[in-house]
Design a protein around this motif. Structure first.
Motif, short mmCIF file in Angstrom:
data_model
loop_
_atom_site.label_atom_id
_atom_site.label_comp_id
_atom_site.label_asym_id
_atom_site.label_seq_id
_atom_site.Cartn_x
_atom_site.Cartn_y
_atom_site.Cartn_z
N ARG A 60 0.86 -1.18 0.00
CA ARG A 60 0.00 0.00 0.00
C ARG A 60 0.90 1.23 0.00
O ARG A 60 1.79 1.36 0.83
N TYR A 63 -3.82 6.05 -0.28
CA TYR A 63 -5.17 5.79 0.19
C TYR A 63 -5.86 4.74 -0.68
O TYR A 63 -5.54 4.58 -1.86
N GLN A 64 -6.80 4.04 -0.09
CA GLN A 64 -7.53 2.99 -0.79
C GLN A 64 -8.27 3.57 -1.99
O GLN A 64 -8.97 4.57 -1.89
N ARG A 65 -8.08 2.91 -3.12
CA ARG A 65 -8.75 3.33 -4.35
C ARG A 65 -10.02 2.51 -4.51
O ARG A 65 -10.16 1.41 -3.96
N GLN A 66 -10.92 3.02 -5.33
CA GLN A 66 -12.15 2.29 -5.60
C GLN A 66 -11.81 0.92 -6.18
O GLN A 66 -10.98 0.80 -7.08
N GLN A 68 -10.22 -1.38 -4.69
CA GLN A 68 -9.07 -1.96 -3.99
C GLN A 68 -9.56 -2.49 -2.64
O GLN A 68 -10.29 -1.80 -1.93
N TYR A 98 0.26 9.17 3.43
CA TYR A 98 -0.60 8.05 3.82
C TYR A 98 -0.04 7.35 5.07
O TYR A 98 -0.78 7.04 6.00
#
Length: 175
Positions: A60, A63-66, A68, A98
């Motif tokens: 990682r 930030y978390q992506r759509q 993911q 992050y």
């Protein structure tokens, strides 16, 4: 038995080239390791594909992506090699990456965290670093600095300190 999840926060310093040592030690101790890396670590030290293959999880880097998958909740966190910059920003509450945002949240949640610095003697002589260590300790973070942890090297001698970087101390601190 449920999987024990370890977040390994990797900063941009020389030992990051050898983070596989920490990952293997953690895996031998029964941890499932999820690597989270600073931009400097990614740019200068890490092979993300190799780390993905070693851990079984993508690294990682933001930030978390759509689409993911979310990271599983951490049972413990190791920040290593922790740079002067990351330690001081974290202690000051600055969350401009992050990794720092995650550290702020995880500290506030009371997740066990160990920080294993990598700094030279000149940086280690700065009072601000020691204030940051005290702030982190007062928040429950295990600071592995000095005997039994990381002992600073002379400026421009970091390459010689790589073989002795105490990865094992960080893993043991989480047991």
């Amino acid at each position: 038995m449920t999987e024990r999840v370890l977040y390994l926060m990797i900063c941009g310093a020389g030992p990051a080239k050898h983070v596989d040592v920490a990952i293997k030690l953690a895996q031998e101790a029964g941890w499932s390791v999820y690597c989270i890396a600073t931009p400097a670590a990614v740019e200068h030290f890490l092979d993300l594909d190799d780390l993905h293959q070693l851990t079984g999880h993508p690294v990682r880097t933001g930030y978390q992506r759509q689409g993911q998958p979310p990271l599983p909740p951490a049972d413990a966190v190791i920040v290593a090699p922790a740079t002067y910059n990351t330690i001081n920003k974290w202690a000051a509450g600055i969350a401009d990456t992050y990794v720092l945002t995650q550290l702020a949240e995880l500290t506030g949640l009371g997740v066990p965290i160990a920080v294993l610095p990598f700094v030279n003697t000149a940086l280690a002589n700065n009072a601000v670093l020691h204030r940051s260590f005290e702030v982190l300790r007062s928040s429950g973070v295990k600071v592995l600095f000095g005997p039994g942890g990381f002992e600073p090297h002379l400026p421009r001698q970091g390459g010689r300190a790589l073989a002795h970087y105490p990865w094992r101390s960080a893993i043991e601190a989480m047991e």
